[in-house]
Design an enzyme around this catalytic site. Structure first.
Site, PDB file in Angstrom:
ATOM      1  N   ILE A  12     -30.754 -40.693  24.989  1.00 34.60           N
ATOM      2  CA  ILE A  12     -30.391 -41.636  25.934  1.00 34.60           C
ATOM      3  C   ILE A  12     -31.673 -42.133  26.415  1.00 34.60           C
ATOM      4  O   ILE A  12     -31.553 -43.502  26.616  1.00 34.60           O
ATOM      5  CB  ILE A  12     -29.918 -40.488  26.705  1.00 34.60           C
ATOM      6  CG1 ILE A  12     -29.097 -39.832  26.512  1.00 34.60           C
ATOM      7  CG2 ILE A  12     -29.510 -41.247  28.235  1.00 34.60           C
ATOM      8  CD1 ILE A  12     -27.484 -40.932  25.649  1.00 34.60           C
ATOM      9  N   GLY A 110     -25.522 -33.812  31.898  1.00 31.07           N
ATOM     10  CA  GLY A 110     -26.384 -32.827  31.097  1.00 31.07           C
ATOM     11  C   GLY A 110     -26.713 -31.878  32.713  1.00 31.07           C
ATOM     12  O   GLY A 110     -26.457 -30.383  32.514  1.00 31.07           O
ATOM     13  N   CYS A 142     -20.948 -38.360  28.530  1.00 29.34           N
ATOM     14  CA  CYS A 142     -20.490 -39.788  27.374  1.00 29.34           C
ATOM     15  C   CYS A 142     -18.807 -39.490  27.806  1.00 29.34           C
ATOM     16  O   CYS A 142     -17.928 -40.882  27.653  1.00 29.34           O
ATOM     17  CB  CYS A 142     -20.757 -39.429  26.259  1.00 29.34           C
ATOM     18  SG  CYS A 142     -20.216 -37.667  25.295  1.00 29.34           S
ATOM     19  N   ASN A 143     -18.163 -37.541  27.282  1.00 33.06           N
ATOM     20  CA  ASN A 143     -16.806 -37.826  27.756  1.00 33.06           C
ATOM     21  C   ASN A 143     -16.259 -38.755  28.501  1.00 33.06           C
ATOM     22  O   ASN A 143     -15.063 -38.741  28.815  1.00 33.06           O
ATOM     23  CB  ASN A 143     -16.126 -36.956  27.010  1.00 33.06           C
ATOM     24  CG  ASN A 143     -16.824 -36.609  26.213  1.00 33.06           C
ATOM     25  OD1 ASN A 143     -15.774 -37.297  24.654  1.00 33.06           O
ATOM     26  ND2 ASN A 143     -17.497 -35.196  24.949  1.00 33.06           N
ATOM     27  N   ARG A 170     -17.789 -34.091  18.644  1.00 34.75           N
ATOM     28  CA  ARG A 170     -19.231 -34.194  17.365  1.00 34.75           C
ATOM     29  C   ARG A 170     -19.843 -32.936  17.942  1.00 34.75           C
ATOM     30  O   ARG A 170     -19.634 -32.898  18.738  1.00 34.75           O
ATOM     31  CB  ARG A 170     -19.648 -35.167  17.508  1.00 34.75           C
ATOM     32  CG  ARG A 170     -21.030 -35.355  18.970  1.00 34.75           C
ATOM     33  CD  ARG A 170     -21.988 -35.076  18.328  1.00 34.75           C
ATOM     34  NE  ARG A 170     -22.776 -34.966  19.283  1.00 34.75           N
ATOM     35  CZ  ARG A 170     -22.700 -34.673  20.491  1.00 34.75           C
ATOM     36  NH1 ARG A 170     -22.011 -33.799  20.914  1.00 34.75           N
ATOM     37  NH2 ARG A 170     -23.743 -34.375  21.626  1.00 34.75           N
ATOM     38  N   HIS A 196     -14.204 -30.832  31.329  1.00 32.94           N
ATOM     39  CA  HIS A 196     -14.224 -32.438  31.228  1.00 32.94           C
ATOM     40  C   HIS A 196     -13.240 -32.347  32.335  1.00 32.94           C
ATOM     41  O   HIS A 196     -13.602 -33.681  33.254  1.00 32.94           O
ATOM     42  CB  HIS A 196     -13.544 -32.629  29.888  1.00 32.94           C
ATOM     43  CG  HIS A 196     -14.869 -32.147  28.061  1.00 32.94           C
ATOM     44  ND1 HIS A 196     -14.547 -30.926  28.451  1.00 32.94           N
ATOM     45  CD2 HIS A 196     -15.676 -32.759  28.059  1.00 32.94           C
ATOM     46  CE1 HIS A 196     -15.158 -30.938  26.955  1.00 32.94           C
ATOM     47  NE2 HIS A 196     -16.229 -31.984  27.052  1.00 32.94           N
ATOM     48  N   GLY A 197     -12.151 -32.386  32.040  1.00 32.61           N
ATOM     49  CA  GLY A 197     -11.399 -32.251  32.911  1.00 32.61           C
ATOM     50  C   GLY A 197     -11.510 -32.021  35.039  1.00 32.61           C
ATOM     51  O   GLY A 197     -12.171 -33.327  35.608  1.00 32.61           O
ATOM     52  N   HIS A 222     -17.152 -38.923  19.193  1.00 34.95           N
ATOM     53  CA  HIS A 222     -16.077 -38.050  19.725  1.00 34.95           C
ATOM     54  C   HIS A 222     -15.179 -38.927  19.294  1.00 34.95           C
ATOM     55  O   HIS A 222     -15.114 -40.195  19.772  1.00 34.95           O
ATOM     56  CB  HIS A 222     -16.152 -37.840  21.133  1.00 34.95           C
ATOM     57  CG  HIS A 222     -17.322 -36.907  21.861  1.00 34.95           C
ATOM     58  ND1 HIS A 222     -17.926 -36.207  21.774  1.00 34.95           N
ATOM     59  CD2 HIS A 222     -18.265 -37.396  22.339  1.00 34.95           C
ATOM     60  CE1 HIS A 222     -18.770 -35.823  21.673  1.00 34.95           C
ATOM     61  NE2 HIS A 222     -19.260 -36.526  22.273  1.00 34.95           N
ATOM     62  N   GLN A 303     -21.351 -41.451  21.931  1.00 35.50           N
ATOM     63  CA  GLN A 303     -21.910 -40.963  22.869  1.00 35.50           C
ATOM     64  C   GLN A 303     -23.044 -41.160  23.633  1.00 35.50           C
ATOM     65  O   GLN A 303     -23.756 -40.971  24.191  1.00 35.50           O
ATOM     66  CB  GLN A 303     -21.591 -39.066  22.245  1.00 35.50           C
ATOM     67  CG  GLN A 303     -22.405 -38.869  20.869  1.00 35.50           C
ATOM     68  CD  GLN A 303     -22.068 -39.331  19.526  1.00 35.50           C
ATOM     69  OE1 GLN A 303     -20.726 -39.491  19.553  1.00 35.50           O
ATOM     70  NE2 GLN A 303     -23.024 -38.865  18.646  1.00 35.50           N
TER      71      GLN A 303
END
Ligand SMILES: NC(=O)C1=CN([C@@H]2O[C@H](COP(=O)(O)OP(=O)(O)OC[C@H]3O[C@@H](n4cnc5c(N)ncnc54)[C@H](O)[C@@H]3O)[C@@H](O)[C@H]2O)C=CC1
Ligand SMILES: O=C(OP(=O)(O)O)[C@H](O)COP(=O)(O)O
Length: 357
Positions: A12, A110, A142-143, A170, A196-197, A222, A303
């Site tokens: 990144i 993260g 990313c997601n 991934r 994730h939600g 992904h 990602q």
């Protein structure tokens, strides 16, 4: 001119450094690395001042013939904003360093949402970072970036009753040899719904969303299988037109014959994208369908790069240097965001639907 430091020059960080250098209103002060590896050499070749992220390891750079511009404290002192791109969990440990010099900092997905003043996505909640009380901002993963970018326009235009997303994740990045799976499909996380939600809810607090995740032996991108129950029942063309207005949503034309993430990356490299990066959500146009109020689609997320334009916008937002539309357009213009497929015609530039509010 906003002075920007990058702390952590990996997948990144190196992309953020390149994106900052491409912005006329930003100056890259330098990048901090822990060791003189091949990425440090690339930074030197690009003319990026190099700083020792861990002062005790400065000699390793000198022994490798690499001149340092200083140590991490020097970089932090000289920067208006530091973009912390260290491995998950390290960023949080660096907060005191940034506080010591009253330097604003961006963290990545993260890090925990609790470790910052605000979580950020340029399209969904840009203004959350434009507050003098905000010193630390997290650019979500990313997601979460990919989901927030899609849900924001859908909710504004049609209302989202409930979103249900399956994330095929991934296993690791292409250059990350320590990850897998090699030959397995893992419910990951095995607990459902996944994290994730709730992470999307740090951006869109009122969104009703459930997610589940699996990990597969892939590294390139992904893939999300998306179902959204809308308050209205738009036609497919109305949905298509809406998504087409968003510069960071690319509708992959069926005529292009792009059958999966491998060909998507090949397409990105063929168009000359640096590192074959895809900053945009890649939505298969052919997958768009509406059954009564239910929208279905597939989208792929690169990602390693979809968070990069978000970091650039977060820099302007935390410095209150531009409004949402001005920043996103400037970022897109100078980075080259907004895939224009010869098949799908030239894309319209982004005009956030709430820009006139
Ligand atoms: N790779 C990905 O797919 C994505 C990663 N992120 C997040 O971005 C952050 C960075 O991830 P990556 O770039 O993938 O990691 P990476 O491992 O590729 O790069 C991290 C860099 O930080 C360096 N580093 C380690 N300790 C350090 C320290 N104390 N001070 C300064 N630098 C240090 C490492 O040597 C490495 O060069 C993480 O929070 C991650 O969750 C977010 C979206 C996607
Ligand atoms: O998949 C990701 O995060 P997420 O699935 O937790 O949103 C990001 O690509 C970072 O994940 P990583 O920590 O597996 O590199």
């Amino acid at each position: 001119m906003i002075k920007v430091g990058v702390n952590g020059y990996g997948t990144i960080g190196k992309r953020v450094a390149d994106a900052v250098r491409a912005q006329p209103d930003m100056k890259l002060v330098g990048v901090a690395k822990t060791r003189p590896n091949y990425e440090a050499e690339a930074a030197v070749r690009k003319g990026y001042p190099l700083y020792a992220a861990i002062p005790e390891k400065s000699d390793a750079f000198r022994n490798a013939g690499i001149d340092l511009a200083g140590e991490i404290d020097d970089l932090v002192m000289q920067s208006d904003v530091v973009v912390d791109c260290t491995p998950s969990g390290i960023g949080e440990q660096n907060r005191e360093l940034y506080r010591r010099y009253d330097t604003r900092a961006l963290f990545q997905g993260g890090e925990s949402a609790d470790a910052v003043d605000a979580s950020f996505n340029a399209r969904a909640n840009y203004d959350v970072a434009r507050n003098d009380d905000v010193q630390f901002v997290r650019v979500v993963s990313c997601n979460t970036t990919g989901l927030s970018r899609l849900m924001a326009p859908l909710d504004e235009a049609f209302g989202v009753e409930k979103a249900r997303i399956t994330l095929i994740r991934r296993g690791g990045d292409p250059a990350d040899a320590s990850r897998g799976p090699i030959n397995d499909i893992l419910p990951d996380p095995v607990t459902v719904p996944s994290h994730h939600g709730p992470d999307v809810n740090t951006i869109l607090p009122d969104l009703n969303i459930d997610t589940v995740g699996v990990k597969v032996p892939a590294t390139l991108m992904h893939l999300h299988s998306v179902n959204v129950t809308l308050s209205e029942a738009p036609s497919v063309d109305e949905v298509r037109d809406l998504l087409h207005e968003e510069s960071r949503l690319f509708l992959v034309p069926d005529i292009a014959g792009i059958g999966g993430t491998g060909q998507l990356k090949e397409f990105a490299m063929d168009t000359g994208r640096p590192r074959g990066d895809l900053w945009e959500n890649c939505i298969w146009d052919e997958s768009l369908s509406v059954e009564d109020n239910d929208l279905y689609l597939f989208q792929s997320i690169h990602q390693e790069s979809d968070v990069i334009p978000e970091n650039v916008d977060a820099i302007r937002a935390i410095m209150d240097a531009a409004d949402q539309q001005e920043s996103m357009e400037k970022t897109d213009e100078n980075l080259g965001v907004g895939l224009e497929s010869v098949f799908g015609g030239v894309r319209k530039r982004i005009t956030p639907r709430n820009a006139d509010d």
